[in-house]
Write an enzyme that holds these catalytic residues in place. Structure first.
Site, short mmCIF file in Angstrom:
data_model
loop_
_atom_site.label_atom_id
_atom_site.label_comp_id
_atom_site.label_asym_id
_atom_site.label_seq_id
_atom_site.Cartn_x
_atom_site.Cartn_y
_atom_site.Cartn_z
CG LEU A 274 -1.96 -1.04 1.41
CD1 LEU A 274 -2.64 -0.90 2.77
CD2 LEU A 274 -2.99 -0.97 0.29
CG ASP A 275 0.37 4.35 -2.81
OD1 ASP A 275 1.26 3.64 -3.31
OD2 ASP A 275 -0.59 4.81 -3.45
CE LYS A 276 5.35 8.89 4.85
NZ LYS A 276 6.37 9.96 4.69
NE ARG B 44 -2.46 8.49 -4.79
CZ ARG B 44 -1.24 8.76 -4.37
NH1 ARG B 44 -0.42 7.76 -4.02
NH2 ARG B 44 -0.82 10.01 -4.31
CB THR C 145 -3.08 3.98 0.92
OG1 THR C 145 -3.10 4.87 -0.19
CG2 THR C 145 -4.33 3.10 0.87
#
Length: 339
Positions: A160-162, A269, A164
């Site tokens: 997961l993105d930082k 996104r 998120t």
């Protein structure tokens, strides 16, 4: 595809207490000869410690790790004089420190001897990388489960993105890691997200657009022609629309439930931005902050898959974190559908 990280292959990382053994930095010294007279300090050090990059040696100089005749030298460009005795403390590179256990609180929603499902908080980086060589989920997993040091990526099979939040599954054995990786590749691990996006989304829609790295900005992803990108599909379902004040105007914000059929970097996104609905506070893709949110309004809310060893059907749900829960309530959005 992310670069492959492997936590194994390091020299004996633990002592008997289970903590990582301390390392005593090597000290190396030599006298500047006639050939080194007038040479830059950083360049001269590459001859004394050729296994390190010049950039790393410059960093050591600036940290105060280099002395000449007992005096600390802090300028990489300093010109040396013949006869000086230079000593350097060879601290390891940041990259070499990446695969270290770091105790941290992790919210575990399911765990057995084969795998764990983590509810990742906002701000936690998943993999070590430039700018984040420590304090990552990988570091926390190495502290929680020392055997992770023998596994690819310490058992991490997706990311997961930082900024998120939400659910991630990690393997605790090579058998589980291999099976989970195959399930993800076969699209048998189902991931569902909750998001707040700008605009009025009142009907379900599908975004099926290939993605690739943005040719202008390497930190972004972009829609690509099918022959130049990786296929990606996101199904989007409405859960409610509210009005939000931005300055003196009101703008609609939609709560949506996103179902991934693929797991490309920044997929939701980019797909929502392409559809005219950038995520609230996703400034990288044009989403204006609102509702008190300072990070992209995206949460991995549900994760379902077949247990790679037992075959049990697992379906885990993570509630919205406090920042998104407050924003969600403010626009009066509905709940994640059951099932």
């Amino acid at each position: 595809m992310d670069a492959e990280y492997r936590a194994g292959g390091l020299p004996d990382p633990e002592d008997e207490s289970g903590e990582f053994a301390s390392e005593v930095p090597e000290r190396r010294a030599a006298e500047v000869d006639a050939a080194g007279h007038g040479e830059r300090l950083d360049r001269w050090l590459t001859g004394l410690a050729p296994e390190f990059s010049r950039n790393h040696l410059q960093a050591l100089i600036e940290r105060g790790c280099v002395t000449a005749d007992g005096k600390t030298l802090l300028k990489p460009a300093l010109k040396l004089r013949a006869g000086q005795r230079v000593e350097v403390e060879l601290q390891p590179t940041d990259e070499s420190r990446a695969f270290r256990a770091e105790a941290m609180a992790l919210a575990v929603v399911f765990e057995d001897e084969h795998l764990a499902v983590i509810d990742k908080p906002v701000g936690l980086v998943v993999h070590p990388a430039p700018g984040n060589w420590s304090g990552t989920l990988m570091n926390g997993l190495l502290a929680r489960h020392p055997a992770a040091a023998t596994l690819p990526r310490a058992g991490i099979v997706h990311r997961l993105d930082k900024d998120t939040s939400g659910l991630m599954v990690v393997g605790k054995t090579l058998e589980a890691v291999t099976a989970l990786s195959r399930q993800i590749a076969a699209r048998e691990v189902h991931r569902e997200y909750l998001a707040l996006a700008w605009g009025r989304a009142e009907e379900a829609f599908v975004v099926e657009q290939a993605l690739r790295r943005d040719p202008v900005s390497r930190v972004k992803m972009a829609i690509a022609p099918a022959n130049l990108g990786k296929p990606a599909r996101t199904d989007v379902f409405p859960l409610g629309v509210g009005e939000v004040k931005v300055g003196v105007q009101s703008r609609p914000v939609s709560a949506v439930h996103c179902v991934l059929h693929t797991g490309r970097t920044h997929q939701i996104r980019v797909h929502l931005t392409h559809s005219g609905h950038p995520l609230v506070a996703d400034t990288l893709y044009g989403g204006v902050p609102a509702l008190g949110l300072t990070r992209q309004a995206l949460h991995a809310a549900r994760l379902s898959f077949e247990h790679p060893v037992t075959g049990e059907a697992l379906a885990l749900v993570a509630p919205l974190p406090a920042d998104m829960a407050a924003a969600w309530a403010e626009i009066g959005a509905g709940a994640l559908p059951e099932g």
